[in-house]
Design a protein around this motif. Structure first.
Motif, short mmCIF file in Angstrom:
data_model
loop_
_atom_site.label_atom_id
_atom_site.label_comp_id
_atom_site.label_asym_id
_atom_site.label_seq_id
_atom_site.Cartn_x
_atom_site.Cartn_y
_atom_site.Cartn_z
N LEU A 55 0.82 -1.21 0.00
CA LEU A 55 0.00 0.00 0.00
C LEU A 55 0.86 1.26 0.00
O LEU A 55 0.52 2.26 -0.67
N PHE A 58 -6.95 -0.85 2.60
CA PHE A 58 -6.52 0.02 3.70
C PHE A 58 -7.23 -0.41 4.99
O PHE A 58 -6.59 -0.50 6.05
N LEU A 103 0.20 5.03 6.70
CA LEU A 103 -0.90 4.62 5.81
C LEU A 103 -2.10 5.53 5.97
O LEU A 103 -2.74 5.91 4.98
N GLU A 114 -3.53 7.91 3.00
CA GLU A 114 -4.91 7.75 2.54
C GLU A 114 -5.64 9.08 2.52
O GLU A 114 -6.32 9.43 1.56
#
Length: 1951
Positions: free
Chosen positions: A750, A794, A821, A825
């Motif tokens: 990710l 996610f 993360l 995002e």
């Protein structure tokens, strides 16, 4: 440095290649991903097949690019390994692409699985449809209501139904397979699964329904077969009974005594047949009653059959009894013929002297010994071979169910199609013969008791004939006295009283002796039984006490279970062995009780004690057995505990590891392994439960073992709990480690994706038009989809991270990654939204500008259209302009929606606060204002056109109406009414004119109204409109008046014309009537008269009608005259004349009518009379014919025809009389033609009388002919019958045996009876013929001759029949003689064997039996003397009758005498030998009991060794008990041998030798018994081994056969996937075969060992081992053959798949290559070339694929594949197609090059021409001639030099363009355009050069100075530049900078 620079440059090039290819690969992956995400449509088989093919094409394309992705990965690795400065980005990019590639492959595999599921589903649907169709066919077959009309048809139906049942059985298997496969289809959706389940449910229901119908059909057919079989059997039984009734109804009792005895023997045989057949008849009747009880529809017929059959049987029984009585009476009667002459004692001496001596046969009673057969029950060992069959195919039907490989007993081969078999459970039924095959029969030996015939000799009394000398007087007949007869009661013995008294005394003494002997024997036998009973009871009771002590002893069950069980088994064996002793005791006690012994109460008490003790012993045994059963549960508990402990230790060792995986994959593998371990522990848990259950059971059954059980149970439970805890701990740790690895991998992915996404969202370029905006929005939306696709990831990663943190809160790495993360995002969402807003605003603005520009462009066109002001001068002009205006307004109206949309878009953008909202509002207002102006001008133009259109239309209509009125005025004013011809048409035309005038009145009114409207509306042309209206109205009024006047005059003329026409028509009719009345013709025949009357009648009708017409004409004429017609006088005159003519016509008409009626009566009579005469004439030949028929049928037919003729004449008589009566009436009425009528009447009467007389004569003659022909017909029939019987009477066949001769004789006697019958018939025919002679027969000679011939033939037949009867009787006697002598010789041979027997008995009692049998035998032989005498009498009769058999009879009789005498001599010798063997067997009694025991034991050893292993083991146990019994017998034999020794010492000599031999015999028999027991034990052990071996062999061969069948079964394969499945299954079979290899080896080794041990069944074992080895080799061979076949099949389908993929690709490539679109601009063509280059690269890759296909295909062909021709053809087709594609590709490449060259040429020409035009303008505008000072010239010179330099710089371009043109001309590519362009360009170029030269002529002076200054400036600049470079000391920051510095340094060195 240079090498490093080169390396860096190479890496940069590699990076560019990588970026370019990476973009291509990413785009391709996106496209393919979209394709794979498409929804699958598989609603039917065709769509599924199409989807599969499409998926195969997609798979081929995707998998073909695997190498490209590997190459891209190789580039990335090379860049990373080369240390490229952006290697991290390259590596990341490569990982992303490879991840997408992997995901694409996963999607591809998932799609493939889905399609496979759909394919399986569609296959199931197809299979269901196929089964349903077959079920429909089967249903049609089982719905047939016809069960057959007879037995054969029903059996045929049964065979057909068996095939249908076999078909249903096969369908049932397919249905079950479908059900099983549907349960395995777990990948179906709910809808699809529901559809499949519904269809399967329907299919199962349909199959069950059809199966039920088939069962019903089977029951009906069985009932029908049973019914027809009953009918057939009943008919056969009735025929048989009727035949026997006929036999029993015969009245003959034999010609002599022998014949009567033969008849009696036959009758006894008949009674035996009746007794044997009656049970079968009862069974048949029971079958019929069962059918009736079952409610059969034909039960009345069945009941009738049964009733008739029973009645006939009752009649047969009565007739048989009567027949027997008659035959016995006949025998008694025939005995009278054996009467002898006995002289009377009267003392007359003269009679004695006159008498003579004569040898006569006198019956004498003697006692003879005769051997008879006695039937006794004996034990016989019967060996049976029971045929067996083996089932080769499973079958269900006929109430039977057999599986493949079953062994069944064959009961009967019913027919070639069905065999009756019996299963192991006793079920019998029928199976198809081709479903089974015969194997070796089953051999079984069984001891059975069956009746055996034992020959025994008895003494019997017989009467024989002896020769004695008797006195006979020849002159006088003496009185005859009949010998005593069995049935005679009147002729008794002369001393009857003394004989009876003596006989009674003897019988009384004999009976008393017998009773005393029997009492003595009974007492001795009772004593013997009593002592034996007490002895056996003592021994048995002591044995039971011993066994009770053993059973009551207690031992520990958990210490040594095997020893306890073995001991108990020995006890059971002993109990079983001694059970027979108790049975013997009970049997002895029962015998004592039944004999009525005085000790029976004591015996019964003792028996009860023994039985009670035996019951107690069995109870103890049951208790002990129960304990041991529980002990077996203890043993099971122990083994279970030991096994569990081993299992748990093994699994505990498997978990003793600390490895939890260093990565995600390793951890997943460990988790999978751990899950497998958990699944392996489930059976252990089940065993633990079982162990606990066993423990509870043992504790409840054996409380003493509770401590041991609790201890073992606790130990196991502890280690089991420890194992489970360890298992749970390890699973938890593996889950934690797996979560951590999963989180790290997902977080890494990710974060990498976030970096790439942020870089994409950071772009700031904006679109310049709508298309660019839409593209950018689409790309941005794709980014949104990518973002949304990563959202769940996610969430999952966060969830996973929180889970990890929850378990390990101190993990900072996880916390950091989670925060990163979350930030990424949020940043990505914010960046995407901002970029989206920018792009949306830009898109909205571009859309608004585009719409506004489009509207302005259209509005400008509308303004130009409205500038045209012409309105038109005619209606057409105005309408054309109006149409254009309407089109314009429609266009304008259509634009309103776009304007409204633009306005709403502007409002929306302004309302939403667009950044350019001011510009948008201003631009919108400009567009709307301009648009409104156009609409206003359009409305003004519309009003002007409407006004012009109204005036022009009014003017046009007015002009048209005026022209029409002028034209019609001429028509209204003509005087055509004065001419009366064609007035109707004139009047019609005028009426049409008036109607047209009336119709145009509305038109005039419309014009007036429109004119008024236009004037009232202030039209610009109002004065002109008023003038036009006034002129039109005036013109209309004048026209209307003229039209009215002309119409009135035309109607008057029409009325006059109508009157004239009516008068003319009436005059014509009147003329015709007058002419008809004046006609003198009254008709020449009946038809003519009727026609004249008909015409006259019509004339009268016309006259009546004409009267009405005349009245109407008169009225019309008067009305015309009254109305003032100009010609009224002429009209009245014509009417009056016509009335006068009409009145004069009526009387003439009436006269004419009377004359015609008289003529009609005459002609009608004449016609009827002629018809009658014609009828008489037609029937007269039939009545006067002389044909009376040549046969009976002809005569009868003619007689019937004449009867019909008479009936017809009789029926026609009234008609004739009526005609005559009519003629007489006409004569009486004095008709004008009376004479002719009278003549006709006389002619008719004479003809009729002649017909009647001839008819009567013919009737008489026909009656006589029929009678004669009847006699001749009967004579012919009798002649035919005599001819048929003549063949039989003249036959020389007198029979081949007695039965055939008897049948022929019976037939001949029947023939004689028939001859007598027919003689009466012939006599009757003679009498009939005589009667015919007397009545006057026409041909008496023929009749008399036929009668004489018939009588002669009948007499001849009588003679032949009599002769044949005599010959047949002689033949019958001969055959009877042969039969009697043959039977007697056989009987003598049988008796000879008995008489020659050397058997003298085994003991004394046996000797007495033999003696008695020999006495009986002698009496039997003596009784046979009568048979010998009968043969002698038969021979004598045959010899006396002089038959042709004389020599044969003499020879046979001589042979018979010799045999008879030899038998008598042998009997005497046998009698002497038996007497000498009297005392030899006395010593046998001492050893009889011992030998009997030995023999009993020997006989008790069965030969059966068991059909299976369990039975054999049971026999082994029984044999062990038998050996124990032999031990006790051995002790008894030892005592017997000691007694034998003592007897030898007591009785020396031959007796001692005999005793010694008996002793040796006992010892020998004992040894044989022991050997037999040992042999039996060896046989049982060998058979047990054999059963084990055969069971293993049978299982293995059955498995091998199934595997072989599966391998050999043909499997439908359509693609590579199918072949892969088949190959995978084939490999599984190989593994299964390899797994069985040890079994094969074990069986072979076992069999060889048994053969080496010389097993009794060594041959069979060797054969089985051979079969096993053959099966093994066959499996290997079949597997290898099928493997090679599947390899070839795989190669073929792989080749076909690749070829098909290449063909599909070729199709798309051919479509591309056939396109003629190359583009018009350089950019377009360049795009096409790049596309074509990519296509050529693809083509190159596909060439490799083509080579691979060719090599693969050639390899298949070289290997002589079974599809080699097809493969070669495919190779040829694919190669040829690829060659064509290559040629097309090269051609397109050349065309693209030429198009590119031409486009570049045009582009360069256009650009150069533009540049030359600019330069010419400069050259002509700038003039240097006015420049005087040097500085100005220098500036101008510099400017000119720049100009010239620019021209020189473009010289090469001009040359290049020229070369391009030359090349194009050489290629002849658009030569005209190229030549014109070159000419134009070169002309302008030359003009430019000339202008440049002219321009620079005045600047030559300043040129040198300018060049010097330029060189100086350049040197100074270079020096300053290099000086700063040297002083800087810069060595470079990176590779690019170093390269730049190096270039500068090189420039310095070069300077």
């Amino acid at each position: 440095m240079r090498d490093e620079m080169i390396r860096q440059e190479r890496l940069e090039q590699l990076h560019q290649r990588f970026q370019k290819k990476a973009e291509i690969r990413e785009q391709w992956l996106s496209d393919m991903s979209l394709i794979l995400d498409e929804k699958l449509v598989c609603s039917n088989a065709a769509q599924t097949e199409a989807s599969i093919k499409k998926h195969e094409a997609i798979s081929a394309e995707i998998l073909a690019r695997k190498d490209r992705f590997r190459a891209l990965n190789g580039l990335a690795k090379e860049l990373v390994q080369g240390g490229y400065h952006a290697k991290d980005a390259v590596n990341k990019k490569d990982q992303d692409i490879m991840m997408k590639w992997k995901k694409l492959l996963d999607k591809l595999e998932a799609r493939k699985k889905t399609l496979d599921g759909f394919s399986n589903l569609m296959n199931s649907f197809r299979e269901i449809e196929s089964i349903v169709e077959e079920l429909k066919e089967a249903e049609a077959k089982v719905k047939i209501d016809d069960n057959g009309k007879h037995l054969q048809a029903t059996e045929d139906y049964l065979q057909q139904h068996a095939l249908v049942e076999a078909q249903l059985h096969g369908l049932g298997k397919r249905v079950r397979n479908l059900n099983r496969r549907s349960k395995n289809m777990t990948d179906l959706s709910n809808t699809e699964g529901a559809v499949l389940d519904k269809r399967l449910e329907d299919l199962n229901g349909e199959y069950n329904r059809v199966n039920d119908l088939a069962n019903d059909r089977r029951k009906k057919l069985d009932v029908a077969k049973k019914y027809y079989q009953f009918l057939q059997d009943a008919e056969e039984e009735e025929r048989w009974v009727q035949e026997k009734i006929d036999v029993c109804g015969a009245s003959t009792t034999g010609k002599d005594l022998n014949a009567a005895l033969v008849l009696l023997k036959k009758h006894e045989g008949l009674e035996g047949d009746m007794n044997g057949r009656w049970p079968w008849c009862e069974k048949l009747c029971n079958t019929g009653k069962e059918l009736m009880n079952g409610g059969h529809e034909a039960k009345k017929e069945i009941n009738s059959k049964i009733k008739n059959l029973i009645e006939k049987w009752d009649r047969l029984k009565k007739l048989a009894a009567i027949r027997r009585t008659k035959i016995e009476d006949g025998i008694e009667a025939h005995q009278i013929s054996i009467e002898k002459f006995i002289p009377q004692e009267n003392g007359d001496k003269s009679e004695d002297e006159d008498s003579v001596d004569e040898m006569v046969d006198v019956p004498t009673e003697i006692e003879v010994e005769e051997e008879v057969e006695k039937e006794v029950m004996q034990d016989v060992i019967e060996t049976r071979k029971i045929p067996q069959v083996k089932v080769s195919h499973a079958y269900i039907g006929q109430g039977m169910k057999v599986e493949k490989g079953d062994l069944l007993l064959l009961i009967q081969r019913t027919n070639s199609d069905w065999w009756q078999i019996r299963k192991g459970d006793g079920t019998e039924g029928f199976v198809p013969a081709n479903y089974v095959k015969e194997v070796q029969p089953k051999v079984s030996q069984k001891v059975i008791r069956k009746p055996m015939k034992v020959k025994e000799k008895v003494k019997v009394k017989k009467t024989v004939m002896k020769k004695e000398v008797q006195k006979k007087k020849p002159e006088r007949a003496s009185k005859l006295r009949r010998a005593p007869s069995v049935r005679s009661k009147t002729n008794l013995h002369f001393d009857k009283d003394n004989v009876d008294k003596r006989q009674k005394q003897l019988n009384l003494n004999y009976n008393k002796l017998i009773k005393l002997a029997q009492a003595r024997r009974i007492a001795l036998e009772d004593a013997k039984r009593l002592f034996k009973f007490y002895s056996d009871c003592e021994e048995f009771e002591s044995w039971m006490v011993e066994k009770e002590q053993i059973l009551k002893s207690k031992e520990s069950l958990s210490d040594n279970m095997d020893a306890i069980r073995k001991k108990f088994e020995n006890l059971l064996t002993s109990l079983a062995a001694n059970k027979g002793r108790l049975d013997d005791i009970n049997k002895l006690a029962e015998e004592i009780h039944q004999s009525g012994s005085s000790q029976k109460d004591i015996v019964k008490k003792r028996q009860k004690e023994i039985n009670d003790r035996w019951i107690r012993l069995n109870k103890l045994k049951m208790e002990r057995e129960k304990n041991l059963e529980g002990a077996s549960s203890i043993e099971l508990f122990q083994s279970t505990c030991d096994e569990l402990a081993d299992w748990i230790k093994e699994k505990d060792n498997a978990m003793n590891t600390d490895d939890y995986g260093k990565g995600l994959q390793a951890t997943i593998a460990l988790q999978r392994k751990h899950a497998n371990l958990e699944r392996e522990l489930n059976p252990v848990g089940e065993k633990m439960n079982r162990m606990n259950y066993l423990a509870d059971s043992v504790r409840s059954a054996y409380p003493d073992e509770k401590g041991y059980v609790d201890k073992r149970q606790k130990e196991l439970q502890d280690i089991w709990d420890a194992l489970k805890n360890k298992l749970d701990d390890r699973k938890k740790k593996l889950d934690d480690v797996g979560e951590l690895h999963q989180f790290n991998d997902d977080a890494k992915d990710l974060l990498s994706w976030s970096g790439l996404m942020k870089a994409k969202l950071a772009k700031s370029d904006m679109p310049k038009d709508v298309q660019a905006a839409e593209i950018m929005l689409k790309e941005h939306a794709e980014l949104a989809e990518d973002i949304q696709a990563h959202k769940p990831k996610f969430v999952d990663v966060k969830k996973l991270g929180n889970s990890v943190l929850k378990k390990d809160p101190k993990n900072d790495d996880v916390k950091g990654k989670l925060n990163k993360l979350q930030e990424d995002e949020a940043v990505i969402d914010d960046m995407w939204q901002k970029r989206m807003d920018q792009l949306q605003d830009a898109h909205d603005l571009q859309v608004f500008n585009r719409d506004a520009d489009n509207i302005d462009l259209v509005t400008g066109g509308h303004e130009k259209f409205l500038e045209f002001a012409e309105v038109g001068k005619t209606v057409d002009d105005v309408e054309s302009l109006m149409k254009r205006q309407e089109d314009f307004e429609n266009t304008l109206q259509a634009q309103d929606d776009k304007v409204k949309a633009m306005d709403e878009l502007a409002d929306k953008l302004i309302r939403d606060g667009h950044p350019d909202k001011d510009h948008i509002d201003k631009r919108r207002q400009e567009v709307l204002d301009r648009r409104q102006k156009v609409k206003d001008r359009a409305k003004e133009r519309r009003d002007a056109l409407n006004a012009a259109q109204g005036f022009q239309e009014f003017k046009r209509d007015s002009d048209e109406l005026s022209s029409w009125m002028k034209e019609k005025y001429n028509t209204a004013t003509d005087e055509s009414y004065r001419d009366l011809t064609n007035l109707t048409e004139k009047l019609k035309k005028h009426q049409a004119f008036e109607a047209e005038l009336k119709a145009n009145n509305d038109r005039l009114q419309g014009i007036n109204e429109r004119g008024d409207e236009l004037v009232s509306a202030d039209h610009p042309d109002s004065p002109v409109i008023k003038t036009i209206v006034s002129d039109l109205n005036t013109q209309w009024k004048d026209l209307y008046d003229k039209s009215t006047d002309k119409g009135n005059k035309l109607r008057q003329a029409a009325d006059q014309q109508t009157l004239n026409r009516a008068l003319a028509d009436a005059q014509d009719k009147l003329d015709e009537m007058e002419k008809s009345v004046a006609n003198p013709d009254l008709g020449s025949d009946l038809r003519g008269v009727k026609e004249l009357l008909k015409k006259h009648h019509n004339l009268e009708n016309d006259l009546v009608g004409l009267s009405d017409t005349i009245q109407a004409i008169t009225s019309q004429g008067q009305e015309l005259a009254k109305s003032g017609h100009f010609d009224k006088a002429g009209i009245l005159k014509a009417v009056d004349e016509f009335n006068d003519r009409f009145k004069a016509l009526k009387p003439a008409v009436d006269t004419r009518k009377n004359k015609l009626q008289d003529s009609l009566h005459f002609h009608q009579f004449k016609f009827d009379a002629d018809e009658e005469l014609q009828w008489i004439k037609e029937h007269l030949p039939a009545a006067s014919s002389t044909e009376y028929g040549k046969s009976l049928i002809d005569a009868q037919n003619l007689h019937k025809k004449h009867q019909k003729l008479e009936l017809e004449i009789s029926g026609h008589s009234p008609s004739c009389e009526k005609v005559l009566q009519t003629g007489n009436q006409l004569i009486d009425q004095k008709h004008f033609n009376s004479k002719a009528i009278k003549d006709k009447c006389q002619e008719l009467q004479l003809s009729w009388d002649d017909l009647l007389s001839k008819s009567k004569i013919r009737k008489k003659n026909l009656d006589m002919s029929v009678q004669v022909q009847k006699v001749l017909s009967e004579v012919a029939e009798l002649e035919n019958w005599i001819n048929d019987k003549m063949t039989l009477a003249s036959s020389t066949d007198y029979g081949k045996d007695e039965a055939s001769a008897d049948k022929l004789l019976t037939k001949n006697k029947v023939l004689e009876t028939d001859i007598q019958t027919y003689q009466g018939i012939v006599t009757g025919l003679g009498k009939e013929a005589q009667r015919l002679f007397k009545t006057g027969c026409q041909d008496p000679t023929t009749l008399r001759k036929a009668q004489d011939n018939l009588q002669d033939h009948l007499n001849k037949l009588k003679r032949l029949a009599a002769d044949r009867t005599q010959n047949l009787e002689q033949s019958k006697w001969m055959f009877a003689f042969k039969r009697e002598t043959t039977d007697f010789e056989e009987w003598i041979s049988e008796q000879m064997q008995l008489a020659a027997s050397e058997e003298y008995g085994q003991d004394y009692e046996h000797l007495q039996i033999l003696r008695n049998r020999f006495d009986e035998f002698r009496r039997t032989v003596e009784a046979g003397t009568e048979r010998y005498n009968r043969c002698e009498r038969l021979a004598k009769w045959l010899l006396e009758d002089n038959t042709p058999y004389e020599e044969v009879v003499k020879e046979r009789q001589e042979q018979l005498r010799e045999a008879w005498n030899e038998l008598l001599e042998q009997i005497e010798n046998r009698d002497v030998k038996l007497y000498g063997a009297g005392e030899i067997h006395r010593f046998n009694r001492d050893v009889e009991d011992a030998l009997q025991r030995i023999h009993e034991k020997y006989a008790s050893i069965p030969d059966d060794t068991g059909k299976d292993l369990a039975t054999t083991q049971m026999y082994i146990k029984k044999h062990e008990g038998f050996e124990n019994e032999l031990v006790a017998l051995e002790a008894q034999l030892q005592v017997l041998i000691e007694d034998s020794t003592r007897l030898q010492e007591t009785y020396p000599g031959e007796n001692a030798q005999q005793i010694e031999q008996l002793q040796a015999s006992v010892v020998e028999n004992w040894g044989v018994l022991q050997d037999r027991a040992a042999q039996r034990k060896d046989e049982l052990l060998a058979v047990a081994d054999m059963h084990r071996f055969l069971a293993d062999v049978r299982d293995l061969l059955s498995w091998a056969k199934e595997i072989e069948t599966e391998m050999l079964s043909e499997k439908t394969v359509r693609d590579v996937h199918g072949v892969d499945l088949v190959r995978a299954r084939h490999e599984e079979l190989k593994l299964e075969i390899d797994a069985r290899e040890d079994t094969f080896s074990t069986i072979s080794q076992t069999g060889e060992a048994m053969v080496q041990d010389e097993h009794p069944n060594s041959e069979e074992i060797t054969e089985k081992v051979k079969q096993v080895e053959e099966a093994r080799e066959r499996l290997r061979k079949v597997w290898e053959d099928r493997r090679q076949h599947y390899e070839q099949l795989y190669g073929l389908h792989t080749f076909l798949r690749d070829a098909e993929q290449l063909n599909n690709t070729s199709s798309s490539q051919e479509a591309y290559l056939t396109s003629a679109e190359y583009g018009d601009t350089v950019d377009q063509i360049d795009s096409q070339i790049r596309r074509h280059e990519a296509f050529e690269k693809v083509l190159g890759v596909q060439n490799e694929k083509l080579n691979a296909i060719q090599n693969h295909g050639q390899e298949i062909v070289n290997k002589k594949h079974f599809e080699a021709p097809r493969v070669a053809k495919v190779i040829e087709e694919v190669t040829l197609r690829r060659e064509n594609i290559k040629q097309q590709c090269a051609g397109r490449h050349r065309n693209l090059d030429d198009a590119m060259l031409y486009a570049q040429f045009n582009r360069d020409v256009v650009e150069t021409e533009g540049w030359i035009d600019d330069k010419l303008k400069v050259a002509y505008e700038d003039n240097f001639t006015d420049v005087t000072d040097l500085e100005s010239k220098m500036r101008k010179l510099q400017k000119h030099q720049a100009f010239e330099a620019e021209c020189v710089a473009n010289t090469d371009k001009i040359e290049q363009i020229k070369q391009q043109g030359d090349v194009l001309n050489a290629k002849k590519y658009k030569p005209d355009e190229v030549h014109q362009s070159l000419q134009r360009l070169m002309s302008k170029w030359n003009e430019l050069l000339k202008a440049s030269n002219d321009r620079g002529k005045g600047l030559v002076e300043a040129k040198d100075i300018l060049e010097f200054n330029e060189q100086v400036d350049k040197v100074e600049m270079w020096i300053r530049e290099k000086d700063s470079l040297v002083n800087a000391g810069d060595l470079g920051r990176d590779y690019e900078h170093c390269c730049e510095l190096q270039k500068k340094a090189n420039d310095q060195e070069s300077a």
